[in-house]
Design an enzyme around this catalytic site. Structure first.
Site, short mmCIF file in Angstrom:
data_model
loop_
_atom_site.label_atom_id
_atom_site.label_comp_id
_atom_site.label_asym_id
_atom_site.label_seq_id
_atom_site.Cartn_x
_atom_site.Cartn_y
_atom_site.Cartn_z
N LYS A 32 0.84 -1.19 0.00
CA LYS A 32 0.00 0.00 0.00
C LYS A 32 0.88 1.25 0.00
O LYS A 32 0.68 2.17 -0.77
CB LYS A 32 -0.92 -0.02 1.23
CG LYS A 32 -1.85 1.14 1.31
CD LYS A 32 -2.78 1.02 2.51
CE LYS A 32 -3.57 2.29 2.70
NZ LYS A 32 -4.41 2.25 3.90
N GLU A 74 10.84 -4.57 3.93
CA GLU A 74 10.91 -6.00 3.58
C GLU A 74 10.52 -6.21 2.11
O GLU A 74 11.20 -6.89 1.35
CB GLU A 74 9.96 -6.82 4.47
CG GLU A 74 10.32 -6.85 5.94
CD GLU A 74 9.81 -5.63 6.72
OE1 GLU A 74 9.43 -4.60 6.10
OE2 GLU A 74 9.83 -5.69 7.96
N GLY A 132 -4.60 -2.33 5.26
CA GLY A 132 -3.82 -3.49 4.80
C GLY A 132 -4.47 -4.82 5.15
O GLY A 132 -4.65 -5.70 4.30
N ARG A 133 -4.86 -4.99 6.40
CA ARG A 133 -5.41 -6.29 6.84
C ARG A 133 -6.85 -6.49 6.40
O ARG A 133 -7.45 -7.51 6.70
CB ARG A 133 -5.23 -6.44 8.35
CG ARG A 133 -5.75 -5.29 9.17
CD ARG A 133 -5.21 -5.33 10.60
NE ARG A 133 -5.62 -4.17 11.38
CZ ARG A 133 -4.95 -3.02 11.41
NH1 ARG A 133 -3.84 -2.87 10.72
NH2 ARG A 133 -5.39 -2.02 12.15
N GLU A 181 -3.51 -6.90 15.26
CA GLU A 181 -3.08 -5.57 14.79
C GLU A 181 -4.25 -4.58 14.90
O GLU A 181 -4.06 -3.39 15.10
CB GLU A 181 -2.55 -5.63 13.34
CG GLU A 181 -1.62 -4.47 13.02
CD GLU A 181 -0.93 -4.58 11.67
OE1 GLU A 181 -1.62 -4.48 10.64
OE2 GLU A 181 0.31 -4.74 11.63
N HIS A 230 -1.94 -33.39 18.55
CA HIS A 230 -0.73 -34.14 18.87
C HIS A 230 0.40 -33.21 19.29
O HIS A 230 1.57 -33.59 19.25
CB HIS A 230 -0.32 -34.99 17.66
CG HIS A 230 -1.37 -36.00 17.32
ND1 HIS A 230 -1.38 -37.27 17.85
CD2 HIS A 230 -2.49 -35.89 16.57
CE1 HIS A 230 -2.46 -37.92 17.40
NE2 HIS A 230 -3.15 -37.10 16.64
N LYS A 269 10.41 -0.21 13.32
CA LYS A 269 10.87 -0.01 11.93
C LYS A 269 11.89 1.13 11.89
O LYS A 269 12.92 1.05 11.23
CB LYS A 269 9.71 0.37 11.02
CG LYS A 269 8.66 -0.69 10.82
CD LYS A 269 7.63 -0.18 9.80
CE LYS A 269 6.34 -0.94 9.86
NZ LYS A 269 5.28 -0.38 9.04
O1 F6P Z 1 3.94 -2.93 9.64
C1 F6P Z 1 2.56 -3.13 9.62
C2 F6P Z 1 1.97 -2.85 8.28
O2 F6P Z 1 1.83 -1.49 8.10
C3 F6P Z 1 0.65 -3.57 8.12
O3 F6P Z 1 -0.40 -2.91 8.71
C4 F6P Z 1 0.57 -3.71 6.65
O4 F6P Z 1 -0.39 -4.66 6.27
C5 F6P Z 1 1.98 -4.11 6.31
O5 F6P Z 1 2.77 -3.34 7.22
C6 F6P Z 1 2.42 -3.87 4.91
O6 F6P Z 1 2.32 -2.52 4.55
P1 F6P Z 1 2.40 -2.09 3.02
O7 F6P Z 1 1.25 -2.71 2.32
O8 F6P Z 1 2.36 -0.59 3.03
O9 F6P Z 1 3.71 -2.60 2.48
#
Ligand code: F6P
Length: 548
Positions: free
Chosen positions: A201, A207, A263-264, A349, A380, A508
């Protein structure tokens, strides 16, 4: 609201000590009463430590919190995400009618429909083998780069609906920053046939961007093309199209999401593109229709017949009146193997918050820890703790009547196990029952006495049983939307904003700040002779516990 909390606290003192064996003995009809059916889902919530009075008290609490008004605000596009001044209009993403959404205010449907159309055309081309890469070969491998909400939803849904895959595409998801994750996937891919979907987003997540840059170098070093390989093999899903274009992605291959898509809560948007590629746009829209049906149920069913509301009330009951620290999610459906981790982000979250919308500290705990995994594997592994660990842990059992891939003899065994577990968790096994069993096994005297406490199961562990015919796109849509709305109802009662996540930001920022020092410390220093502890000392010095 205070009166409603106080009434429930008094009620908890009265019935909190009751065992579900007693509750069932005095209310044998409860399995018939405590059940709901909606949108292809059936919920049995009879195995809970509740009575009619509990439900009335919880409904009164929700009403006092203004649940009805809050549902209205969510669906009318008000800025319910007050800390970021945004609406949370994920229901619009699954609105399939031709009318406006929200009904009044600024209609988001034209942009939603335009993106859906673009997804449909794109899916047709890729699935039909007409999307060609730099070498003019069709692309048949899709590597999805994203993290959190830009990965967990589509990864969960692609696993859940693998059985519906019909285009021969190989899909991989990479979220981990450990280079091993991307390298492992790339080692299986042929560059001339590989497409990358970068979902972010913000298009600024470390990452995802690190993985995207490495993927771009991998591709360009193999195919060359002076940036053309990126333009032909990369696709972006983002709310920041210009940043994606700067990265080298062709503007025609950028799928937009908007700031009102959390995002979620984004599976229903272009973030769901991997799923649409896997199962086709018609099936993707079938998933949207299941979610839309759940939206309708949520806005129209009275609280006592409203599945998301009931699940939320149960959560609040255990979390706030019994101090239950966690809830287990236990799918007995291989297709839902990634559902627990998807729910972890959705629930923790959203509602892992310590202050109310107003900024005032919450007067009661919000979201519990959500954990779990395939129920049959759990039996198990961690079920021992559920049965005898001495901690109250409610659980959600999720169970299809039919397996997506039936094999003779498997499903009846699976279902028997799920049902048996819910009963044993509820009923337990008393001292008398254990004593009789041990006697039948030939134990007497000290031998029997010493074994007896080890075999007693206290029971009284609540569980919900969610069932459906067979997991298909529509059912999956309804199931995911059910939990989204459950989370929303809880947030209304707890009074927190479920749509921000400031807690994750500080880590972060710090990671970025210490990165140069960490890079230095990771290089072996001359004369260290490979001493692990000296190298680790240097590394830890890069991030001292307190500022120097
Ligand atoms: O670090 C949390 C977060 O902001 C989430 O809420 C989100 O889904 C994820 O990182 C990824 O964010 P983006 O879609 O901006 O890469």
């Amino acid at each position: 609201m205070q009166a409603a909390w106080a009434a429930l606290q008094a009620h908890q003192r009265e019935i909190g000590g009751l065992h579900m064996r007693e509750i069932f003995a005095s209310d044998s009809d409860r399995s018939r009463r405590y059940r709901l059916e909606a949108c292809g889902l059936f919920l049995d919530y009879s195995k809970h430590r509740i009575s009619e009075a509990t439900l009335s008290g919880l409904k009164a609490l929700a009403a006092a919190a203004g649940l009805e008004q809050w549902i209205g605000r969510l669906f009318s596009g008000e800025a319910v995400n007050n800390t970021e001044g945004r609406a949370a209009l994920h229901p619009a993403l699954r609105h399939l009618g031709m009318d406006a959404f929200p009904g009044h205010g600024s209609d988001v449907m034209p942009e939603v429909r335009a993106t859906r159309d673009k997804m449909r055309k794109f899916c047709r081309r890729v699935r039909g083998g007409r999307w060609r890469g730099l070498t003019e070969r069709p692309l048949d491998t899709v590597v999805c780069l994203g993290i959190g909400g830009s990965s967990l939803g589509p990864a969960m849904a692609c696993a859940a609906l693998e059985v519906n895959a019909d285009a021969g595409l190989a899909l991989h998801f990479v979220s981990d920053l450990d280079g091993a994750a991307l390298d492992r996937v790339l080692s299986k891919c042929a560059p001339e046939r590989t497409m990358f979907i970068v979902a972010s987003k913000s298009f600024g997540t470390e990452e995802t961007l690190t993985n995207a840059r490495s993927a771009r170098s991998w591709l360009e070093s193999r195919l060359g093309g002076n940036g053309d390989s990126t333009a032909r093999h990369f696709v972006a899903v983002t709310a920041k199209p210009s940043v994606a274009v700067e990265f080298g992605i062709d503007p025609a291959n950028v799928f937009e999401i908007w700031d009102w898509v959390g995002g979620r809560y984004s599976l229903w948007s272009a973030v769901g593109l991997p799923l649409a590629l896997q199962i086709g746009m018609d099936q993707f829209e079938a998933m949207l229709s299941g979610a839309a049906e759940m939206d309708q149920h949520f806005v129209s069913a009275p609280p006592g017949d409203n599945m998301p509301v009931i699940l939320a009330l149960l959560e609040v009951w255990y979390r706030d009146f019994f101090a239950a620290p966690s809830r287990a999610v236990l799918p007995y459906d291989h297709a839902l193997r990634r559902f627990p981790e998807y729910l972890q982000q959705l629930e923790m979250e959203s509602n892992g918050k310590r202050v109310a919308r107003t900024g005032e500290p919450l007067s009661q705990p919000s979201a519990p820890v959500v954990w779990g995994g395939p129920g049959i594997d759990g039996q198990h592994a961690f079920f021992q703790l559920l049965h005898q660990g001495g901690t109250l842990i409610p659980s959600d059992f999720i169970l299809p009547l039919q397996s997506q891939r039936p094999l003779a003899g498997h499903h009846e065994a699976l279902v028997s196990n799920a049902l048996a577990q819910t009963r044993v968790l509820m009923r337990g096994r008393t001292e008398e029952e254990v004593e009789r069993a041990l006697e039948q096994e030939g134990f007497r005297g000290n031998g029997l006495d010493s074994l007896l406490p080890h075999r007693v199961l206290p029971g009284n562990q609540p569980s919900s049983l969610l069932m459906y015919e067979c997991l298909d796109p529509r059912t999956l849509g309804a199931l995911a939307a059910l939990y989204e709305h459950k989370v929303f109802v809880e947030s209304v009662i707890w009074q927190n904003n479920p749509f921000d996540q400031f807690g994750v930001e500080m880590g972060k920022v710090l990671a970025k700040r210490i990165r140069p020092a960490v890079a230095e410390a990771l290089k072996p220093a001359p004369g260290e002779n490979g001493s692990l502890s000296r190298r680790i000392d240097r590394l830890l010095a890069a991030c001292p516990p307190m500022d120097e």
